[in-house]
Design a protein around this motif. Structure first.
Motif, PDB file in Angstrom:
ATOM      1  N   LEU A  19       0.821  -1.209   0.000  1.00  0.00           N
ATOM      2  CA  LEU A  19       0.000   0.000   0.000  1.00  0.00           C
ATOM      3  C   LEU A  19       0.857   1.261   0.000  1.00  0.00           C
ATOM      4  O   LEU A  19       0.528   2.246  -0.668  1.00  0.00           O
ATOM      5  CB  LEU A  19      -0.929  -0.020   1.208  1.00  0.00           C
ATOM      6  CG  LEU A  19      -2.009  -1.111   1.189  1.00  0.00           C
ATOM      7  CD1 LEU A  19      -2.688  -1.228   2.545  1.00  0.00           C
ATOM      8  CD2 LEU A  19      -3.039  -0.850   0.097  1.00  0.00           C
ATOM      9  N   GLN A  20       1.964   1.238   0.729  1.00  0.00           N
ATOM     10  CA  GLN A  20       2.843   2.410   0.747  1.00  0.00           C
ATOM     11  C   GLN A  20       3.485   2.612  -0.629  1.00  0.00           C
ATOM     12  O   GLN A  20       3.596   3.756  -1.105  1.00  0.00           O
ATOM     13  CB  GLN A  20       3.913   2.232   1.815  1.00  0.00           C
ATOM     14  CG  GLN A  20       4.674   3.506   2.150  1.00  0.00           C
ATOM     15  CD  GLN A  20       5.564   3.308   3.364  1.00  0.00           C
ATOM     16  OE1 GLN A  20       6.670   2.762   3.253  1.00  0.00           O
ATOM     17  NE2 GLN A  20       5.095   3.742   4.524  1.00  0.00           N
ATOM     18  N   THR A 294      -3.962  -4.533  -2.035  1.00  0.00           N
ATOM     19  CA  THR A 294      -3.139  -3.527  -2.713  1.00  0.00           C
ATOM     20  C   THR A 294      -3.625  -3.286  -4.132  1.00  0.00           C
ATOM     21  O   THR A 294      -3.754  -2.139  -4.581  1.00  0.00           O
ATOM     22  CB  THR A 294      -1.663  -3.961  -2.728  1.00  0.00           C
ATOM     23  OG1 THR A 294      -1.187  -4.066  -1.381  1.00  0.00           O
ATOM     24  CG2 THR A 294      -0.804  -2.975  -3.494  1.00  0.00           C
ATOM     25  N   ALA A 295      -3.909  -4.365  -4.844  1.00  0.00           N
ATOM     26  CA  ALA A 295      -4.360  -4.231  -6.229  1.00  0.00           C
ATOM     27  C   ALA A 295      -5.707  -3.519  -6.312  1.00  0.00           C
ATOM     28  O   ALA A 295      -5.921  -2.653  -7.170  1.00  0.00           O
ATOM     29  CB  ALA A 295      -4.452  -5.608  -6.883  1.00  0.00           C
ATOM     30  N   LEU A 296      -6.627  -3.841  -5.421  1.00  0.00           N
ATOM     31  CA  LEU A 296      -7.965  -3.263  -5.480  1.00  0.00           C
ATOM     32  C   LEU A 296      -7.981  -1.793  -5.069  1.00  0.00           C
ATOM     33  O   LEU A 296      -8.847  -1.031  -5.509  1.00  0.00           O
ATOM     34  CB  LEU A 296      -8.910  -4.056  -4.583  1.00  0.00           C
ATOM     35  CG  LEU A 296      -9.206  -5.501  -5.036  1.00  0.00           C
ATOM     36  CD1 LEU A 296     -10.030  -6.229  -3.981  1.00  0.00           C
ATOM     37  CD2 LEU A 296      -9.917  -5.521  -6.374  1.00  0.00           C
ATOM     38  N   LEU A 297      -7.038  -1.377  -4.234  1.00  0.00           N
ATOM     39  CA  LEU A 297      -7.007   0.011  -3.773  1.00  0.00           C
ATOM     40  C   LEU A 297      -6.069   0.883  -4.597  1.00  0.00           C
ATOM     41  O   LEU A 297      -5.953   2.082  -4.340  1.00  0.00           O
ATOM     42  CB  LEU A 297      -6.565   0.068  -2.310  1.00  0.00           C
ATOM     43  CG  LEU A 297      -7.447  -0.651  -1.283  1.00  0.00           C
ATOM     44  CD1 LEU A 297      -6.892  -0.440   0.120  1.00  0.00           C
ATOM     45  CD2 LEU A 297      -8.890  -0.164  -1.357  1.00  0.00           C
ATOM     46  N   HIS A 298      -5.451   0.309  -5.602  1.00  0.00           N
ATOM     47  CA  HIS A 298      -4.393   1.011  -6.327  1.00  0.00           C
ATOM     48  C   HIS A 298      -4.876   2.298  -6.984  1.00  0.00           C
ATOM     49  O   HIS A 298      -4.178   3.305  -6.986  1.00  0.00           O
ATOM     50  CB  HIS A 298      -3.780   0.089  -7.385  1.00  0.00           C
ATOM     51  CG  HIS A 298      -2.661   0.717  -8.152  1.00  0.00           C
ATOM     52  ND1 HIS A 298      -1.481   1.091  -7.554  1.00  0.00           N
ATOM     53  CD2 HIS A 298      -2.544   1.057  -9.460  1.00  0.00           C
ATOM     54  CE1 HIS A 298      -0.678   1.624  -8.459  1.00  0.00           C
ATOM     55  NE2 HIS A 298      -1.292   1.619  -9.616  1.00  0.00           N
ATOM     56  N   GLU A 313     -16.027   1.482  -1.009  1.00  0.00           N
ATOM     57  CA  GLU A 313     -17.018   0.462  -0.678  1.00  0.00           C
ATOM     58  C   GLU A 313     -17.000  -0.654  -1.710  1.00  0.00           C
ATOM     59  O   GLU A 313     -17.062  -1.840  -1.364  1.00  0.00           O
ATOM     60  CB  GLU A 313     -18.397   1.107  -0.602  1.00  0.00           C
ATOM     61  CG  GLU A 313     -19.516   0.138  -0.245  1.00  0.00           C
ATOM     62  CD  GLU A 313     -20.859   0.838  -0.210  1.00  0.00           C
ATOM     63  OE1 GLU A 313     -21.720   0.466  -1.030  1.00  0.00           O
ATOM     64  OE2 GLU A 313     -21.018   1.757   0.615  1.00  0.00           O
ATOM     65  N   GLN A 314     -16.891  -0.292  -2.981  1.00  0.00           N
ATOM     66  CA  GLN A 314     -16.852  -1.304  -4.041  1.00  0.00           C
ATOM     67  C   GLN A 314     -15.585  -2.148  -3.945  1.00  0.00           C
ATOM     68  O   GLN A 314     -15.619  -3.371  -4.134  1.00  0.00           O
ATOM     69  CB  GLN A 314     -16.930  -0.627  -5.409  1.00  0.00           C
ATOM     70  CG  GLN A 314     -18.287  -0.009  -5.705  1.00  0.00           C
ATOM     71  CD  GLN A 314     -18.288   0.825  -6.977  1.00  0.00           C
ATOM     72  OE1 GLN A 314     -17.223   1.226  -7.470  1.00  0.00           O
ATOM     73  NE2 GLN A 314     -19.465   1.091  -7.503  1.00  0.00           N
ATOM     74  N   ALA A 315     -14.443  -1.503  -3.634  1.00  0.00           N
ATOM     75  CA  ALA A 315     -13.183  -2.233  -3.520  1.00  0.00           C
ATOM     76  C   ALA A 315     -13.228  -3.235  -2.374  1.00  0.00           C
ATOM     77  O   ALA A 315     -12.776  -4.383  -2.509  1.00  0.00           O
ATOM     78  CB  ALA A 315     -12.027  -1.254  -3.325  1.00  0.00           C
TER      79      ALA A 315
END
Length: 385
Positions: A19-20, A294-298, A313-315
């Motif tokens: 994430l960082q 990590t991939a979904l929040l990218h 919310e979707q992620a």
């Protein structure tokens, strides 16, 4: 996004690294006052390595592991009879390494000050994205609970369904004996007992011994049970420093939480799906969690725009769709494998050993290859494994 992570274990740290690196502002809260510097070994299979590759750190992990070393592996009986023999050069990739060294590597990859030790951070029961600490309350866009099998977050979010004792305990340690005898991965199956040998780097061998309840008398040294087993088990036991042996009762979750998310909070690793170690996938599934999140929040923007809440919310909904079916399969198979391999019933043991001895090794390799496949999540349909 500003993300608060509870727990600086492998799952929490891997999430923080991913994430960082994606540009998020990450803080990890760990209640222990010092970073992990001890522990034993662990194995990472192909799925774990693929997930680490997706985070850009796979090669660095391989460099401190036995990845790429051609060895054989086997399942044996206490007298040394081989039930199954596999050539790991043709089997799915496997990397063995010391847990503390992986922990140290992940910590070094984070910005200074990312991990705050000696801080007990607690979530709010309503799933709001704030954490309460002795110093007060901090608000985040997202809270990641990677606080282990005894997860306080899982309890406070009313997602806890209890723990189940697996019926056995495990002793684990690292021996500094390494020779041609131990340059081989093996698990030896007894009656209510098992002994595993996994070579590490640096002339070290990770070993574990499992003992079902009632096998040894109270107060006896459980390792005495294994001194008459095949070589090199007695030699490994003779090298053991009792002060360095970890001894834990084994638990898993009685049932998985009905969801891994609550508001702007998400469960990760053992906090969401603690399983028995019988498939060697505890750390691996936490790493998959981290890579998936990590991939979904990218692509979620920072600072948030008016569409941010819906996007997050979707992620999180997608994370739950992907991860829960996947880990439910591993959780169930780990429990089943433990029931079979840890059995002390003479008939079950006889049937188990006979089954292992007649199953072609290529079928076992094919089964393991299917189990340890992992792909980076997309926006398509959820993983139904």
């Amino acid at each position: 996004m500003r993300i608060g992570i509870i727990g600086a274990g492998i799952g929490g740290l891997t999430s923080a690294v991913g994430l960082q690196a994606s540009g998020h502002d990450v803080t990890v809260y760990e209640r222990r006052t010092e970073s992990a510097s001890s522990g034993t070994g662990l194995t990472l299979f192909a799925n774990s390595l693929t997930a680490l590759d997706s985070l850009g750190i796979g090669d660095r992990v391989r460099a401190i592991s036995t990845a790429g070393c051609h060895k054989t592996s086997s399942i044996r009986t206490p007298d040394g009879r081989c039930l199954v023999s596999l050539d790991t050069a043709t089997a799915p990739p496997l990397a063995a390494l010391h847990r503390a060294e992986l922990h140290q590597l992940l910590t070094r990859m984070l910005l200074p000050g990312t991990v705050r030790n000696g801080v007990n951070a607690e979530v709010n029961g309503d799933g709001s994205s704030s954490l309460t600490m002795d110093s007060g309350r901090e608000t985040f866009d997202l809270v990641v609970a990677a606080d282990g099998i005894q997860s306080n977050a899982r309890f406070r979010w009313q997602l806890d369904r209890g723990l189940r004792h697996a019926g056995y305990s495990v002793l684990r340690g690292v021996s500094f004996r390494k020779s041609s005898e131990v340059n081989h991965l093996s698990e030896t199956l007894g009656r209510g007992t098992r002994f595993g040998i996994i070579p590490l780097t640096g002339d070290r061998t990770y070993w574990y011994a499992t003992v079902s309840a009632g096998i040894t008398a109270s107060g006896d040294d459980p390792l005495e049970h294994f001194r008459t087993w095949h070589d090199p088990i007695p030699a490994i036991i003779s090298d053991i420093n009792p002060d360095k042996v970890l001894h834990h009762e084994i638990y898993d979750l009685t049932a998985l939480p009905l969801t891994f998310t609550r508001g702007r909070g998400v469960l990760l690793g053992d906090a969401g799906h603690a399983m028995t170690p019988d498939m060697g996938q505890g750390a691996g599934q936490a790493i998959e969690d981290a890579a998936t999140l990590t991939a979904l929040l990218h692509r979620i923007p920072d600072p948030p725009d008016p569409r941010f809440s819906t996007t997050l919310e979707q992620a999180l909904h997608r994370y739950n769709q992907i991860r829960r079916p996947r880990v439910r399969r591993m959780w169930r198979q780990s429990r089943t494998a433990g029931f079979i391999n840890q059995s002390s019933n003479p008939l079950t043991v006889r049937f188990r050993n006979a089954a292992y001895s007649v199953v072609p090794s290529r079928l076992l390799q094919k089964s393991m290859a299917g189990l340890t496949q992992w792909e980076l999540p997309t926006t398509g349909s959820p993983d139904r494994n």
